[in-house]
Structures are given as structure tokens and as C-alpha cells.
Design an enzyme around this catalytic site. Sequence first.
Site, mmCIF file in Angstrom:
data_model
loop_
_atom_site.group_PDB
_atom_site.id
_atom_site.type_symbol
_atom_site.label_atom_id
_atom_site.label_comp_id
_atom_site.label_asym_id
_atom_site.label_seq_id
_atom_site.Cartn_x
_atom_site.Cartn_y
_atom_site.Cartn_z
ATOM 1 N N ILE A 97 3.083 4.480 -0.351
ATOM 2 C CA ILE A 97 4.208 4.888 -1.200
ATOM 3 C C ILE A 97 4.842 3.673 -1.883
ATOM 4 C CG2 ILE A 97 6.545 5.869 -1.105
ATOM 5 C CD1 ILE A 97 5.442 7.713 1.204
ATOM 6 N N TYR A 116 10.988 7.847 15.794
ATOM 7 C CA TYR A 116 10.873 7.933 14.329
ATOM 8 C C TYR A 116 11.971 8.836 13.753
ATOM 9 C CZ TYR A 116 8.355 8.536 9.845
ATOM 10 O OH TYR A 116 7.983 8.547 8.529
ATOM 11 N N ASP A 155 6.163 -7.528 1.618
ATOM 12 C CA ASP A 155 5.427 -6.983 2.766
ATOM 13 C C ASP A 155 5.288 -8.085 3.801
ATOM 14 O OD1 ASP A 155 3.584 -5.262 4.399
ATOM 15 O OD2 ASP A 155 3.639 -4.041 2.577
ATOM 16 N N GLY A 208 7.921 1.072 6.632
ATOM 17 C CA GLY A 208 8.185 1.937 7.776
ATOM 18 C C GLY A 208 6.943 2.109 8.611
ATOM 19 N N ASP A 241 8.549 -10.493 7.312
ATOM 20 C CA ASP A 241 8.627 -9.366 8.242
ATOM 21 C C ASP A 241 10.105 -8.984 8.273
ATOM 22 O OD1 ASP A 241 9.120 -7.799 10.550
ATOM 23 O OD2 ASP A 241 7.221 -8.471 11.401
ATOM 24 N N ARG A 247 0.843 -1.206 0.000
ATOM 25 C CA ARG A 247 0.000 0.000 0.000
ATOM 26 C C ARG A 247 0.874 1.252 0.000
ATOM 27 N NH1 ARG A 247 -0.239 -2.639 4.557
ATOM 28 N NH2 ARG A 247 -2.340 -3.427 4.253
ATOM 29 N N ASN A 250 10.407 16.292 15.287
ATOM 30 C CA ASN A 250 8.968 16.501 15.422
ATOM 31 C C ASN A 250 8.523 16.046 16.809
ATOM 32 O OD1 ASN A 250 6.462 17.246 14.568
ATOM 33 N ND2 ASN A 250 6.070 15.399 13.353
ATOM 34 N N LYS A 283 14.894 7.998 11.101
ATOM 35 C CA LYS A 283 14.898 8.618 9.771
ATOM 36 C C LYS A 283 16.136 9.502 9.562
ATOM 37 C CE LYS A 283 11.079 6.759 8.272
ATOM 38 N NZ LYS A 283 11.123 5.762 7.176
HETATM 39 P P1 NAD Z 1 2.014 2.785 4.897
HETATM 40 O O1 NAD Z 1 1.690 2.486 6.313
HETATM 41 O O2 NAD Z 1 0.897 3.179 3.985
HETATM 42 O O3 NAD Z 1 2.778 1.544 4.251
HETATM 43 C C1 NAD Z 1 3.923 0.983 4.866
HETATM 44 C C2 NAD Z 1 4.046 -0.470 4.458
HETATM 45 O O4 NAD Z 1 5.174 -1.026 5.138
HETATM 46 C C3 NAD Z 1 2.819 -1.304 4.849
HETATM 47 O O5 NAD Z 1 2.336 -2.028 3.747
HETATM 48 C C4 NAD Z 1 3.352 -2.215 5.943
HETATM 49 O O6 NAD Z 1 2.711 -3.471 5.997
HETATM 50 C C5 NAD Z 1 4.824 -2.335 5.571
HETATM 51 N N1 NAD Z 1 5.616 -2.748 6.726
HETATM 52 C C6 NAD Z 1 5.617 -2.170 7.948
HETATM 53 N N2 NAD Z 1 6.393 -2.892 8.780
HETATM 54 C C7 NAD Z 1 6.898 -3.929 8.069
HETATM 55 C C8 NAD Z 1 7.741 -5.021 8.388
HETATM 56 N N3 NAD Z 1 8.220 -5.179 9.613
HETATM 57 N N4 NAD Z 1 8.052 -5.892 7.400
HETATM 58 C C9 NAD Z 1 7.578 -5.744 6.162
HETATM 59 N N5 NAD Z 1 6.747 -4.728 5.800
HETATM 60 C C10 NAD Z 1 6.418 -3.837 6.750
HETATM 61 O O7 NAD Z 1 3.142 3.912 4.930
HETATM 62 P P2 NAD Z 1 3.576 4.998 3.818
HETATM 63 O O8 NAD Z 1 2.975 6.294 4.199
HETATM 64 O O9 NAD Z 1 3.377 4.481 2.453
HETATM 65 O O10 NAD Z 1 5.140 5.136 4.164
HETATM 66 C C11 NAD Z 1 6.160 4.490 3.434
HETATM 67 C C12 NAD Z 1 7.494 5.022 3.911
HETATM 68 O O11 NAD Z 1 7.554 6.439 3.746
HETATM 69 C C13 NAD Z 1 7.767 4.765 5.399
HETATM 70 O O12 NAD Z 1 9.127 4.434 5.575
HETATM 71 C C14 NAD Z 1 7.456 6.096 6.043
HETATM 72 O O13 NAD Z 1 8.136 6.286 7.254
HETATM 73 C C15 NAD Z 1 7.913 7.060 4.967
HETATM 74 N N6 NAD Z 1 7.269 8.381 5.077
HETATM 75 C C16 NAD Z 1 5.940 8.553 4.861
HETATM 76 C C17 NAD Z 1 5.388 9.819 4.989
HETATM 77 C C18 NAD Z 1 3.916 10.100 4.761
HETATM 78 O O14 NAD Z 1 3.509 11.264 4.870
HETATM 79 N N7 NAD Z 1 3.082 9.130 4.406
HETATM 80 C C19 NAD Z 1 6.180 10.899 5.342
HETATM 81 C C20 NAD Z 1 7.530 10.684 5.572
HETATM 82 C C21 NAD Z 1 8.064 9.426 5.422
#
Ligand code: NAD
Length: 474
Positions: free
Chosen positions: A246, A380, A265, A317, A288, A244, A374, A384
Amino acid sequence: MTDLLLENEQARRIIKTLGLPIPVPERLARAKGPYEERPLEDKRVLVGGRGELHDVIAQTLTKAGANPWVVGETDSVLQPYLAPGEAWARPPTRMAPGDAPEGERIDAIVFDGTRLQSPDDLRELYDIIHPWVRRLNRSGRVIVIGRPAADAKKAGRAATRAGMEGFTRSVAKEIGGSGSTANSVFVEEGAEARLGSVLRFLLSRRSAFVSCQPFHITKLAKGEDAPDMQPLEGKVALVTGAARGIGEATAELMAAEGAHVVCLDRPADDGPCSEVARRIGGSVLLVDITDEDAPARIAGELREKFGGVDIVVHNAGVTRDKTLARMKPDAWEMAVDINLGAVVRITDRLLSEDLLRPGGRVICLSSVSGIAGNRGQTNYSASKAGIVGFVEALAPQLAKRGITVNAIAPGFIETRLTSAMPVAIREAARRLSAVAQGGKPEDVGQTITFLATPGAVGLTGQTVRVCGGALVGA
Ligand code: NAD
């Protein structure tokens, strides 16, 4: 998740009609479909500055289908644009300095400031861009090009170069309301040919949510000529967290450019992960990433099925927010281990087994929170910011093999992660950027995909923010 003002035409109309002082964010123009031959077809691009890079600028613009309008006193400024203009049927037009004819509009401004020497020379930025900045069409682009301040032998010259970055960041904040962006690009001596693909990306609609950023083009990593179309043809890409958000958007975009994507995933996310893989013709890997045997399992899969890997996107993440005083140890452990510990262990394993092929790409997800800090995100932000340090340290180690290592720091992106925020904080956070709105997963995916292309070889060890010019930590 919906943003009332952006998604609902009626709401926008009513607010506009009533003249309410609620800012209505401009809908950003985004690219659709795979990389095209002429992404700037019929775009009018004003080019100015007494720089050294007009040859590569001329070649890039005309090949991409843009019409160059070159600022200068005499027709001699057109010289670099004549041959490529003829080859790509895009003859240049000369504009007298300061002359911005009534009614004329432009889509982008490219300023080549590679010859600026002293603080007085910064005036050239004003002289070229000031007359035209109001004539920039919606979703316009401003690109300011210079040489790296760190390479200047004299402090005054370094100051001048650094000044260009400050100028560009401020312009970005002034033009963001119309969905336009501004970025600066610093090109190391000898890396000039690498400017083309970066310029092409930044001028295109694929960079819709990238603003206020400095890009540093170096000759550090080895690389060859790169195709503009289907740039990931024949490449194997591992994307973690692909079920899902990004990760899903990135997997889709990379597959559209020709990559075979291994969608990773957690086992619990088999359903959505398999659905993504099926849709894009990729494979599924349910692991995982924090499991003890995860690095070995991932390496084993890539070795046995593909004999290696070309692109690794460490995207999985999580957030586990609480102020430090209230944070339980498991919330700390989880965020730091998924976001950083697993990234380091998996990368180490792929490198120690020599599975990352020459010309490879490693792209890690950082965050603006990792740069700015933040409240409620000590765990976090530590993870990061750790990513930023990781890519900076790893990039020079892998450059000889043509492998680049970069981080992406998203700002506010509309995903499950941000939908978990309290409503009031979310509504404020999504508008705290130059373009006054949150980004979409595809915005981040586009930048990740670009960094994965062979043409992005000039960028390594960097953290690129995809944040719409976030007002925090800029
Ligand atoms: P999301 O929660 O929509 O998707 C994250 C995916 O990572 C999920 O499908 C989840 O199942 C998978 N995941 C989590 N833990 C896992 C594990 N232990 N093993 C395997 N898979 C695992 O998150 P997103 O918003 O798409 O974020 C993606 C990345 O971008 C992350 O690293 C997040 O920190 C970073 N990020 C997002 C934002 C934002 O605004 N959405 C901002 C800054 C950084």
C-alpha cells in the site's frame, strides 16, 4: 498474488459456460493515470430527491463531463442544472418520476435527501432509486446525500437521516456483484461547497473499492478553493513503509499528482525502497520507525531538506497473529509499537517542532480488524483501533490550521501482509465483501491520495474503510 477467477479469462469462461454456482467476481473498473479534468466524461448520472444541494451537484457533475438526468414532475427541477449545463456543454434531461424507459441504462445515481424530515419521507429513496437500480451499468455508483443525524433538533428527523445510511449500506450489498458501489455523504450546514470534490471522487473510478461507507463533510478544518488537476503540486509527502504494498502504491499515486514523496522504510529494505523513490523522483529515508531516535531523525530530515512537510502517511505496519492465550510478549510489543506507538511519537515530534505546515494532512492506516476485531489479532486490533481514537482526538486540535487528520481502514487487500495468511482463510476472506474480491494496493492509495488533496478539507477525524463493503464489522 493471483485470484484464479479474476486474473484468468479462460477459468472465468469455463466456469460461466458450465453454469457452475461459483460466483465470478466482476473485475472492478479502475482509474489510470493522474487526476483528469473530466473524470465522468459522457457518464449518465440520474439525480433525484427534493434536496438543498442541487446547485453544487449540478456544478460538479457538468464540470466533470457527466450528463445529468434529473427526476421531477416539471421542468422546474432542471433550473439548477441549466446554467452549469450550458457552461460545460452538458444540458440536463428531465425524467418523469417512476419512468425508466425500456433499454435505457445509467452509470450512477445521486440522491439528494437533505430535505427529508420524517420516516415517511424515506419513501422517496425507494421511489427514485427502485425503478433504476437494475439499469445501473457495471461498476456503477449510488450516492445518497443527507444532513448529519447528530445535528437534527428532533429525534424523528435524526432517525430519518440515520435511515439513509442503512438504506445505502444495503443497496451496496445488492449491487456489489456487478462491481458497483454505494456510499452515503452527510453534509453539515455551511459545508455545502465542500461536497463537490467528495462527490467527484466517489463517482469516479478512483473509489472502485470504497463501498458501504458514510462520509461526514464538516466545516471544522479551515480550507481554500482546491484545484482538480495536479492537486498535490508543490507538496512534500512522507510515506512510511513505502518499499512495497500500500505504501508503494500511495507513493506512486501522490507523485503522479505532483508531490515530492519521501519514501521511508527500514534499512534492510534499502533496495526496494530506493527503487520506488528512483521511479517516482522522490527521496529515500531509511529508518526503523520504532528506533528510539526515529522521531528526531525523521523530523531532522524533513526540516533540513524541505523546511517542513505537508502530508504524512503513517502506513508502515505489521501483523504478528496468535490467539491471546498463545501470544508471546514480543509479538504483542512489536505489533503495537510499529502500528500505533511509533505513529503517536513521530506525529508528536513533527507537531512539537512545528514541521507540519498549515493545510497539512495526516493519514494513518487502521484496519477493518481494528473496527470489527479478529480472532488471533488482539495485538493488531488494539493498535488499529488505537489509530481510530488517535485521529478522532487529534483532528479538532489541528483544524484551525487547516490540517486534517484521518484514518483509512483497509479490508482485504492483496499484499505481502495478506499473502502470509493460511490459504483457506485467505480464499474466504478475500471474497467476504459486497464486491466479492480483494482490493489492490492502489485502491487504498487512491483514497489516501484523495484525503491528501486540498479538496478533501471537509473530511477530518474520520476513519474511511476501503474494504469493498466488507461483510464483517460493517
Ligand atoms: P506490507 O507488509 O506489504 O508493507 C508494509 C511496509 O512497512 C513494508 O515495506 C515494511 O518494511 C514496512 N515496515 C514495517 N515495519 C517497519 C518499521 N519498523 N519501520 C519502517 N518500516 C516498516 O503491508 P501492506 O499490506 O502494504 O500494509 C500497509 C498498511 O496497511 C499496514 O499498516 C497494515 O496494517 C495496513 N492494512 C493492510 C491490509 C491488507 O489487507 N494488506 C488490511 C488492513 C490494514
